[in-house]
Scaffold this active site. Structure first.
Site, short mmCIF file in Angstrom:
data_model
loop_
_atom_site.label_atom_id
_atom_site.label_comp_id
_atom_site.label_asym_id
_atom_site.label_seq_id
_atom_site.Cartn_x
_atom_site.Cartn_y
_atom_site.Cartn_z
N HIS A 134 7.72 -53.26 -4.14
CA HIS A 134 7.54 -52.44 -2.94
C HIS A 134 7.89 -53.17 -1.64
CE1 HIS A 134 5.82 -49.36 -5.40
NE2 HIS A 134 4.74 -50.04 -5.70
N ASP B 154 7.42 -49.21 -14.03
CA ASP B 154 6.10 -49.15 -13.39
C ASP B 154 5.81 -47.69 -13.00
OD1 ASP B 154 4.25 -51.34 -11.66
OD2 ASP B 154 4.33 -49.35 -10.76
N VAL C 273 24.93 -52.97 -8.37
CA VAL C 273 23.54 -52.99 -8.85
C VAL C 273 23.18 -51.54 -9.22
CG1 VAL C 273 21.14 -53.49 -8.29
CG2 VAL C 273 22.95 -54.91 -7.30
N ASP D 56 0.95 -49.82 -15.44
CA ASP D 56 0.09 -48.80 -14.83
C ASP D 56 0.48 -47.37 -15.22
OD1 ASP D 56 2.38 -49.17 -13.36
OD2 ASP D 56 1.37 -49.60 -11.46
ZN ZN Z 1 2.67 -49.78 -9.92
#
Ligand code: ZN
Length: 385
Positions: free
Chosen positions: A142, A177, A194, A266
């Site tokens: 992030h 994630d 990329v 998560d």
């Molecule tokens: Zn996460």
């Protein structure tokens, strides 16, 4: 190639530091570096560190030139000042000192060390000194070039990918994630060397409130940002359907030199922040697919807020990276008795869990629409018919 080189190429590297795993983000903060310690306790129990081609390596801090190839100097200065207790308004503007990104003693050591591990892994892969590298302490997808957010201060993934593309390598980034990998997406959205794929709970219901399917990159990078949002409640079947429909064909067409994977745990149904319903079955299957389609693989931990479940899933991920099957060293010896951290939770693998009824129908319909959109709008840009 000599035998020695062959052995070197086959090496699977685990980056770990017990002193970094001890660092605490503060009471009540959901991010627990101790997850990696629990994983390190599980690995020997399941005979997952006995292979000759495995290496456990301490990370060294990220060198300045690598840090500044991605991050803004001013932001790093603010970060270092903040850790010394010098609070300014600039600090808040850079996202520091918030509930999500608190400033605490050891912050710099943790950020630089954890990021250093991911960077070292990238160098080893680029130099042919490893086949797969896993850094469970890293994975800060992030963080932006000039700000912190979402528990992330230094974007180790963006730093590592920046170095790999500087060397002329093609990089596929695969982020599983539960949260959209916005920092990595923003760093490379305008590039065509990329391929940045993120599968996550839809930004309609979770931070960072973005990562929708219509975002497919910018300029010459159009088609090289691929978002696979899923409805909250989605289970293994829905997740694997979406992942398997989109990711392997794109990787095959893109032909990366290296895959960088962020394997946050998560998505698990017992996670405290995410709202997906994955079990170890869908998670392990996905990681094994990533291993199968990647020529070389740099893996970082990322999210995962149920400490034991995260340790268990990452243990399975390490087994997948090394292509070995976990075998319980204590099985049959102690009857039904549980040892170590497993006493909290049962076993490494979960029982199947399948969502049904109206929720399942809605999750599947949403995933099918997402897959159809990407097949229509992104596959043709990669020559996939
Ligand atoms: Zn996460």
């Amino acid at each position: 190639m000599s035998d020695a080189q062959e052995n070197l190429t086959a090496r699977n590297v685990l980056v770990y530091s017990s002193s970094l795993a001890d660092i605490d983000f503060g009471p009540g903060h959901p991010f627990k570096p101790a997850r990696a310690r629990q994983m390190m306790e599980l690995l020997p129990r399941y005979s997952l560190l006995d292979e000759k081609n495995q290496l456990v390596m301490e990370p060294s801090p990220l060198p300045d030139e690598a840090l500044f190839a991605f991050h803004e100097k001013k932001y790093i200065e603010i970060l270092k000042h903040a850790e010394r207790g010098e609070f300014t308004m600039e600090m808040l503007e850079a996202g520091l000192g918030t509930e999500d990104c608190p400033v605490f003693p050891g912050l710099w050591e943790y950020s630089a060390g954890a990021s250093g591990g991911t960077y070292q892994g990238a160098l080893m892969l680029a130099d042919g000194a490893a086949r797969a590298v896993f850094n469970p302490l890293g994975g800060f997808h992030h963080a932006g070039a000039g700000h912190a957010e979402g528990f992330c201060y230094i974007n180790d993934l963006a730093v590592a990918i920046t170095e790999l593309v500087r060397r002329g390598l093609r990089v596929a980034y695969i982020d599983i994630d539960v949260h959209f990998g916005n920092g990595v997406r923003d760093a490379f959205a305008a590039r065509d060397d990329v391929l940045c794929i993120s599968i996550h709970e839809s930004g309609m219901t979770i931070y960072p409130w973005a990562g929708f399917v219509e975002d497919i990159g910018e300029g010459k990078g159009e088609g090289y940002t691929v978002n696979i949002p899923l409805l909250q409640g989605s289970d293994d079947e829905v997740f694997c359907h979406a992942f398997d429909s989109i990711v392997p064909p794109l990787i095959e067409a893109f032909r990366p030199d290296i895959t960088v994977a962020l394997i946050g745990a998560d998505t698990h149904r017992e996670d405290f922040l995410g709202h997906l319903n994955l079990t170890s079955i869908g998670y392990e299957r996905t990681v094994r697919t990533i291993v199968r389609i990647s020529p070389k693989l740099l893996v970082a931990g990322g999210g995962g807020y149920n400490v034991f479940k995260t340790a268990a899933l990452w243990t399975l991920a390490w087994a997948a990276l090394c292509d070995i099957e976990p075998s319980d060293a204590y099985a049959g010896l102690i009857g039904g008795m549980m040892y170590g951290p497993e006493a909290q939770s049962g076993s490494l693998r979960d029982d199947p869990y399948v969502v049904s009824g109206n929720l399942k129908d809605r999750c599947f319909e949403f995933a099918r629409d997402t897959v159809a959109y990407l097949k229509r709008n992104v596959f043709p840009l990669h020559g996939i018919g």
